[in-house]
Design a protein around this motif. Structure first.
Motif, PDB file in Angstrom:
ATOM      1  N   LYS A 253       0.838  -1.193   0.000  1.00 15.80           N
ATOM      2  CA  LYS A 253       0.000   0.000   0.000  1.00 15.80           C
ATOM      3  C   LYS A 253       0.877   1.247   0.000  1.00 15.80           C
ATOM      4  O   LYS A 253       1.866   1.313   0.720  1.00 15.80           O
ATOM      5  N   GLY A 254       0.513   2.212  -0.808  1.00 12.04           N
ATOM      6  CA  GLY A 254       1.233   3.484  -0.848  1.00 12.04           C
ATOM      7  C   GLY A 254       2.355   3.532  -1.857  1.00 12.04           C
ATOM      8  O   GLY A 254       2.697   4.591  -2.360  1.00 12.04           O
ATOM      9  N   GLY A 255       2.966   2.375  -2.154  1.00 11.76           N
ATOM     10  CA  GLY A 255       3.977   2.303  -3.202  1.00 11.76           C
ATOM     11  C   GLY A 255       5.286   3.004  -2.902  1.00 11.76           C
ATOM     12  O   GLY A 255       6.059   3.263  -3.834  1.00 11.76           O
ATOM     13  N   GLN A 256       5.572   3.303  -1.641  1.00 13.04           N
ATOM     14  CA  GLN A 256       6.819   4.023  -1.334  1.00 13.04           C
ATOM     15  C   GLN A 256       8.044   3.234  -1.790  1.00 13.04           C
ATOM     16  O   GLN A 256       9.035   3.807  -2.249  1.00 13.04           O
TER      17      GLN A 256
ATOM     18  N   SER B   3      -3.330   0.590  -7.848  1.00 14.13           N
ATOM     19  CA  SER B   3      -4.752   0.352  -8.090  1.00 14.13           C
ATOM     20  C   SER B   3      -5.458   0.620  -6.772  1.00 14.13           C
ATOM     21  O   SER B   3      -5.383  -0.190  -5.840  1.00 14.13           O
ATOM     22  N   SER B   4      -6.078   1.795  -6.660  1.00  8.64           N
ATOM     23  CA  SER B   4      -6.600   2.291  -5.378  1.00  8.64           C
ATOM     24  C   SER B   4      -5.474   2.362  -4.352  1.00  8.64           C
ATOM     25  O   SER B   4      -5.631   1.998  -3.194  1.00  8.64           O
ATOM     26  N   ASP B   5      -4.301   2.821  -4.836  1.00  8.33           N
ATOM     27  CA  ASP B   5      -3.097   3.025  -4.015  1.00  8.33           C
ATOM     28  C   ASP B   5      -2.589   1.711  -3.422  1.00  8.33           C
ATOM     29  O   ASP B   5      -1.942   1.698  -2.373  1.00  8.33           O
ATOM     30  N   THR B   6      -2.875   0.598  -4.101  1.00  5.42           N
ATOM     31  CA  THR B   6      -2.463  -0.724  -3.619  1.00  5.42           C
ATOM     32  C   THR B   6      -1.983  -1.559  -4.796  1.00  5.42           C
ATOM     33  O   THR B   6      -2.442  -1.375  -5.923  1.00  5.42           O
TER      34      THR B   6
END
Length: 544
Positions: free
Chosen positions: A420-423, A520-523
């Motif tokens: 989640k967030g892709g950092q 995809s929806s921040d996930t």
């Protein structure tokens, strides 16, 4: 008692009492009476003389105030009567005194002023009525003009709208016609290719009959039956089939000869596909069999074989051994054919290893085996990780399009599901704060597999840059394409021709595309879409 004096006022004016003189006389009278009362025995019983005097003075003061008010009211009434008398006589034409004349003049002036005001108001009302009528006439005429203008504008708009609708319908008809023509053209091409395959098989059968080989005849009949079955029951994936070159076709008789000799006569089309991938039918070693264990004549170094027929003989023996090791049942047994083809490229040691590990061929274990062997021998690379997919492009009987591709990048992507967030991805790219990270995710997966360094896939944080990369390399497919694992899928959510999202294809079953997408929806998660769906913009097809 002294007499109260009054002051005579000039005739014609209002008489008034001298209140001060009257009050003085009254006070004198009170004093006289008070003195008499003091001497009178009758008043001694009623109190002291001072009290009596005080009460008497208070009563007299009250009487004087009452009398003054009364006289003032009488004077006002008398003055009002005089004024009314003067006005009535002036209206009747009776001469009046100077006071009456001045009052009459003032009255007449006020009367004339009021009449003038009334007349002015009447004129204003008449003028207002005229103006109102003019305004109404003007408004009516303007409204009429506007109505006519609106009607004209509406007619013009309707005419232009009709023209635009006609043009749109014409363009739509043209587009539909073009699509139908393209589909028809593709169908004609597929039919022509399949007919050519049948003709080639028929030629081979005739050659077998002329040679008198009954076993070869049966084998060719089997091939024809498989070809016919694929023609009638195959799917649209064959639209991606690429015919072999004329140079390969020139070796048909030789291929047929050794295929029958080594027990794989029904796999002649597969042998041609292998030759097409290896050399395109060119050179003295068209099967690239110089390093094969079946080469007993020439050195085991690349392109050492100088006899094309000997190359075909060695290559057919090696492929026959791979098909036997993989336990292929027929030319349509695609899972085992892929296993056999990868064994032909790596060596049959891969076949037993893949069966022991995964029960057969997978793109991922093919990639892992290559990496393992390269590391073991100290080489940069080992074999072709995508050899089955590359060969099956030229094989007309197999559904080679499904489940083929790069399973390694799919495996890398699958391990990131749930992020989640892709950092992890945008910080790897070099950003110090969050950005839309779908392209960063795909680039990160490519880098983990070494594809960016190899130039197979681009490093890009934007969708547009990735699309340009694949289009420039002629590795672009439209949304009607049926993708393979590892293909890069692009999306256009608004259907406005502007792509805005990217992901990786995990697999495709012919009807549904299964993907793994970052952001995809921040996930990072799995999703699925119908093949050719509107939201799909197109595909990048890397040559892994």
């Amino acid at each position: 008692m002294p007499e109260i004096k009054t002051r005579q006022v000039r005739k014609g004016t209002i008489k008034s009492l001298d209140r001060a003189a009257a009050m003085t006389c009254r006070l004198k009278d009170v004093q006289t009476r008070t003195k008499d009362l003091i001497d009178d025995p009758r008043t001694r019983s009623s109190g002291s003389p001072d009290e009596y005097a005080s009460n008497r003075i208070t009563g007299m003061a009250q009487d004087a105030g009452t009398d003054a008010v009364y006289m003032a009211e009488r004077t006002a009434a008398w003055a009002e009567g005089k004024i009314r008398y003067a006005v009535s006589h002036a209206q009747d034409g009776v001469p009046a005194s100077p006071v009456r004349t001045q009052g009459f003049i003032r009255f007449r002036k006020r009367q004339l002023a009021e009449k003038q005001q009334i007349a002015g108001r009447q004129r204003s009302l008449r003028n207002y009525g005229s103006r109102e009528k003019s305004i109404r006439n003007f408004a009516n005429s303007r409204q009429l003009a506007r109505t006519k203008g609106k009607e004209k504008a509406i007619r013009e708009f309707a005419r232009q709208r009709t023209v635009v609708d006609s043009r749109k319908k014409s363009l739509q008809s043209v587009r539909i016609t073009k699509r139908a023509a393209r589909r028809t053209g593709r169908m004609v091409q597929r039919t022509a290719r399949r007919l050519r395959d049948l003709i080639r098989s028929a030629k081979a059968m005739i050659e077998a009959i002329s040679a008198g080989g009954i076993v070869c005849l049966v084998t060719v009949l089997v091939c024809i039956l498989f070809g016919a079955a694929f023609y009638f029951f195959g799917d649209d994936s064959s639209a991606n089939y690429t015919p072999v070159s004329p140079e390969v076709e020139a070796y048909s008789a030789v291929i047929f000869k050794y295929a029958g000799q080594y027990g794989i006569g029904e796999y002649t089309e597969l042998i041609k596909a292998v030759m097409m991938q290896e050399s395109g039918g060119k050179g003295t070693d068209p099967m690239q069999a110089s390093e094969s264990g079946y080469n007993k004549k020439y050195p085991h170094s690349p392109n050492s074989i100088k006899d094309p027929e000997y190359s075909i003989k060695c290559g057919v023996q090696a492929l026959a051994a791979s098909l036997k090791e993989a336990k292929c049942k027929n030319p349509m047994d695609m899972d085992r054919i892929r296993l056999a083809l990868q064994g032909y490229n790596y060596g049959n040691g891969y076949i037993s290893w893949a069966i022991a590990r995964d029960g057969g061929y997978t793109v991922e274990n093919a990639s892992d085996f290559s990496d393992m062997q390269a590391k073991k021998h100290g080489w940069k690379s080992y074999g072709d990780k995508q050899y089955p997919a590359h060969v099956l492009r030229y094989y007309p009987y197999g559904n080679y399009n499904y489940g083929i591709g790069n399973g390694k990048i799919v495996s890398v992507a699958a391990r990131q599901i749930g992020n989640k967030g892709g950092q992890k991805f945008w910080s790897w790219y070099g950003f110090h704060s969050r950005v839309e990270w779908c392209a960063c995710f795909v680039s990160w997966c490519s880098d983990q597999c070494g594809y960016i360094k190899a130039g197979i896939m681009p490093k890009s944080a934007g969708v547009g840059g990735m699309i340009s990369f694949y289009k420039n390399k002629h590795q672009w497919q439209t949304r009607s394409y049926k993708p393979s694992a590892g293909d890069v899928i692009f999306f256009d959510w608004g259907s406005d021709g502007s792509p805005d999202h990217v992901g990786l294809v995990e697999k495709c079953d012919g009807r549904t595309v299964y993907t793994i997408e970052g952001n995809s929806s921040d996930t990072c998660r799995r999703r699925s879409y119908p093949v050719g769906g509107r939201q799909i913009y197109g595909y990048g097809v890397p040559k892994y």
